[in-house]
Design a protein around this motif. Sequence first.
Motif, PDB file in Angstrom:
ATOM      1  N   HIS A  30       0.841  -1.203   0.000  1.00  0.00           N
ATOM      2  CA  HIS A  30       0.000   0.000   0.000  1.00  0.00           C
ATOM      3  C   HIS A  30       0.870   1.245   0.000  1.00  0.00           C
ATOM      4  CE1 HIS A  30      -3.746  -1.925   0.343  1.00  0.00           C
ATOM      5  NE2 HIS A  30      -3.655  -2.290   1.591  1.00  0.00           N
ATOM      6  N   GLU A  82      -9.544   1.714   5.500  1.00  0.00           N
ATOM      7  CA  GLU A  82     -10.083   0.355   5.394  1.00  0.00           C
ATOM      8  C   GLU A  82     -11.524   0.284   5.883  1.00  0.00           C
ATOM      9  OE1 GLU A  82      -8.231  -2.988   5.281  1.00  0.00           O
ATOM     10  OE2 GLU A  82      -6.200  -2.273   4.974  1.00  0.00           O
ATOM     11  N   LYS A  83     -11.798   1.084   6.934  1.00  0.00           N
ATOM     12  CA  LYS A  83     -13.176   1.110   7.411  1.00  0.00           C
ATOM     13  C   LYS A  83     -14.078   1.702   6.337  1.00  0.00           C
ATOM     14  CE  LYS A  83     -12.476   2.957  11.793  1.00  0.00           C
ATOM     15  NZ  LYS A  83     -13.097   3.668  12.912  1.00  0.00           N
ATOM     16  N   GLU A  84     -13.592   2.813   5.766  1.00  0.00           N
ATOM     17  CA  GLU A  84     -14.390   3.526   4.782  1.00  0.00           C
ATOM     18  C   GLU A  84     -14.636   2.662   3.553  1.00  0.00           C
ATOM     19  OE1 GLU A  84     -13.037   7.742   4.808  1.00  0.00           O
ATOM     20  OE2 GLU A  84     -13.647   7.652   2.721  1.00  0.00           O
ATOM     21  N   MET A  85     -13.609   1.945   3.120  1.00  0.00           N
ATOM     22  CA  MET A  85     -13.716   1.128   1.907  1.00  0.00           C
ATOM     23  C   MET A  85     -14.510  -0.149   2.150  1.00  0.00           C
ATOM     24  SD  MET A  85     -11.723   2.440  -0.582  1.00  0.00           S
ATOM     25  CE  MET A  85     -11.196   1.019  -1.513  1.00  0.00           C
ATOM     26  N   GLY A  86     -14.639  -0.535   3.397  1.00  0.00           N
ATOM     27  CA  GLY A  86     -15.345  -1.775   3.686  1.00  0.00           C
ATOM     28  C   GLY A  86     -14.425  -2.974   3.716  1.00  0.00           C
ATOM     29  N   THR A  87     -13.147  -2.755   3.461  1.00  0.00           N
ATOM     30  CA  THR A  87     -12.230  -3.890   3.477  1.00  0.00           C
ATOM     31  C   THR A  87     -11.969  -4.354   4.909  1.00  0.00           C
ATOM     32  OG1 THR A  87     -10.503  -2.231   3.248  1.00  0.00           O
ATOM     33  CG2 THR A  87     -11.041  -3.514   1.317  1.00  0.00           C
ATOM     34  N   GLU A 147     -14.141  -4.836   7.240  1.00  0.00           N
ATOM     35  CA  GLU A 147     -15.125  -5.886   7.535  1.00  0.00           C
ATOM     36  C   GLU A 147     -14.596  -7.238   7.079  1.00  0.00           C
ATOM     37  OE1 GLU A 147     -19.247  -5.305   7.671  1.00  0.00           O
ATOM     38  OE2 GLU A 147     -18.146  -4.422   9.334  1.00  0.00           O
ATOM     39  N   VAL A 148     -14.089  -7.246   5.842  1.00  0.00           N
ATOM     40  CA  VAL A 148     -13.625  -8.503   5.273  1.00  0.00           C
ATOM     41  C   VAL A 148     -12.467  -9.055   6.095  1.00  0.00           C
ATOM     42  CG1 VAL A 148     -12.708  -9.575   3.210  1.00  0.00           C
ATOM     43  CG2 VAL A 148     -14.359  -7.735   3.013  1.00  0.00           C
ATOM     44  N   LEU A 149     -11.600  -8.153   6.551  1.00  0.00           N
ATOM     45  CA  LEU A 149     -10.468  -8.611   7.361  1.00  0.00           C
ATOM     46  C   LEU A 149     -10.963  -9.143   8.707  1.00  0.00           C
ATOM     47  CD1 LEU A 149      -7.791  -5.841   6.761  1.00  0.00           C
ATOM     48  CD2 LEU A 149      -8.098  -8.012   5.582  1.00  0.00           C
ATOM     49  N   LEU A 150     -11.978  -8.460   9.261  1.00  0.00           N
ATOM     50  CA  LEU A 150     -12.457  -8.874  10.583  1.00  0.00           C
ATOM     51  C   LEU A 150     -13.187 -10.207  10.508  1.00  0.00           C
ATOM     52  CD1 LEU A 150     -13.668  -5.470  12.027  1.00  0.00           C
ATOM     53  CD2 LEU A 150     -11.602  -6.746  12.594  1.00  0.00           C
ATOM     54  N   LEU A 204     -15.067  -3.089  18.027  1.00  0.00           N
ATOM     55  CA  LEU A 204     -15.323  -4.315  17.273  1.00  0.00           C
ATOM     56  C   LEU A 204     -16.629  -4.963  17.690  1.00  0.00           C
ATOM     57  CD1 LEU A 204     -11.844  -6.002  17.082  1.00  0.00           C
ATOM     58  CD2 LEU A 204     -13.038  -4.638  15.395  1.00  0.00           C
TER      59      LEU A 204
END
Lengths: 364, 242
Positions: A14, A194-199, A201-204, A363
């Motif tokens: 990144h 990452e929160k804004e992009m929604g990624t 969530e996927v990581l969590l 979380l």
Amino acid sequence: MNRFLYFVKKESLHILRDTRTILVVIGIPIVLTLLFGFAISTDVNNVNVAVCAPHKTVSIIETVESLQHNTLFTFKGYIPQNEIDATLRSGKAGAVLVFDEDYDRILAGTAGSGEKAVQIVLDGSNPTVSASAGVYLSAMLNSIWGDSSQMDMIENHILYNPQMKSSYNFVPGILGLIFILVCAMMTSVSIVREKEMGTMEVLLVSPVKPIWIIIAKMIPYFVLSCINLASILLLAKFALGVPMTGSMAAIILISVIYIILALGFGLLVSTIAKKQVVALLISGMVLMLPIMMFSGMLFPTENLPVILRPFTYIVPARWYIDAIRKLMIEGLAFKGVLLEIGILTAMTISILRVALAKFNDRLE
Amino acid sequence: MISVRNLTKQFGDFKAVDNISFDVAKGEIFGFLGANGAGKTTAIRILCGLSKATSGSGTIAGCDIMSQSEEIKKNIGYMCQKFSLYEDLTVLENMELYGGIYGLTAKEIAARSEAMLKELDFGEHRNDLVGSIPTGWRQKLAFTVANLHRPKVIFLDEPTGGVDPLTRRQFWAMIRRTASEGTTVFVTTHYMDEAEHCDRVSVMVDGKIMALDTPSALIEKYGASSMDEVFRSIARNAVRNE
């Protein structure tokens, strides 16, 4: 652990992909340090000097002539007494040579004792230039008078910045600021992105423990900060000639503590902010401003109003900058900064605890 | 594969999910419908282990949702309505990352991503940044990536939002193929024509499941001509809005 390395790789990618940011992050400390480096260069040329003389006696005219012949000065003409301030403020001259009414008599020693023959009024807004100009002018006058014992006939009077702070005091300040910029600002923005992009969530949802996601995020910024630390220290030592006689181990140790603290701040900001802009603003306003105002980077903390002074004790940068100043410029040994190390360590631990607690809270 | 009993999630006085129960079989495509604010997302978050239920019980792939959320995470895939790949990483790097997160070895990642790229016929773009790929393709890739670790259950939260009709059809073909290989697909959608592709659908209104059956049975029961009409006649009674 293997999973963790995939994360570190991702975070590094990144940063590396974002060429502009990485240039800024690596470049700004270097540029800042060099800029301040040039500011402390003592080769001051072309000081604009105006002269204020009540009567133009022969000796005064001779003095002004030698002023005109001197390559260090540019003679800006005679000005009346009431324009001294205006001339300095407008920047037409950086120094004003004020001859006393009784100049000739004082020189001849026939005036009362304690009288000054010449007053040098300096624009202290640039301390380095004014300091040099003052020294040059005194030296020139002395060479004309030919007797150093008459040194006390010159009254130096510095306006606007009576402290005459030496500019390489800025190196510790730059360090204090850069780590907050790189660690706190960049980490928080990167987590919030990452929160804004929604990624996020996927990581969590993945089996990776959230704490490892965060640590993986911090590692590349930690490395970047170490690069910054190295580049600033090298520049300070070799380009600026900052003494750095103190304990190098202590400089590195306290910097690492401070970097971790800044990373903790970044995490804390990321738990509060929902948008990247907000993260940026919080790190900018809430973290950077106090550093500039209360850490002694720009103004000595002693000069702050009494009411504000207690605030400086809770600004970590103050302790860090203090310690670095002691180590770099005053050349103290390791034990000279134990207090600062202790305070910063305590602050780091509490910031990390709060940040992690908030992070876990969020979380849920 | 999924079994939920009396699941409730309460925020203060507000019951986001109100006592829902259902079962989903292995290899089934289960459509989880509901208007915005009906509680779909909250329910999915509980099932994925992102959030804890206030009361109720359930299992996913044999693991208890209240106590074994870490185990569950290893067995599920997740793709959300927001785009879930990293735009500044290449296609292959994204696959590597997700494979890595789920503990696949480098060899497995390489083999599976090659196979999947081939299946998608997207191999020549493997080193393109995801940001440079059209949205439709990204969604298909995101689905593929969510499948990389061969999860037992895959959760799709409005996977086809903002995607053109052609790509949506291709997307559903991928979903059906995945289901036929034995993966359970749990999907939410706004598009009622898509609901007809599901084996069974549930319709959630105000946190409760108001209907649950095969699309054709629901159409018959409500005397409607399409799922769209079914949905509207059920959702008409909704109290909550947004």
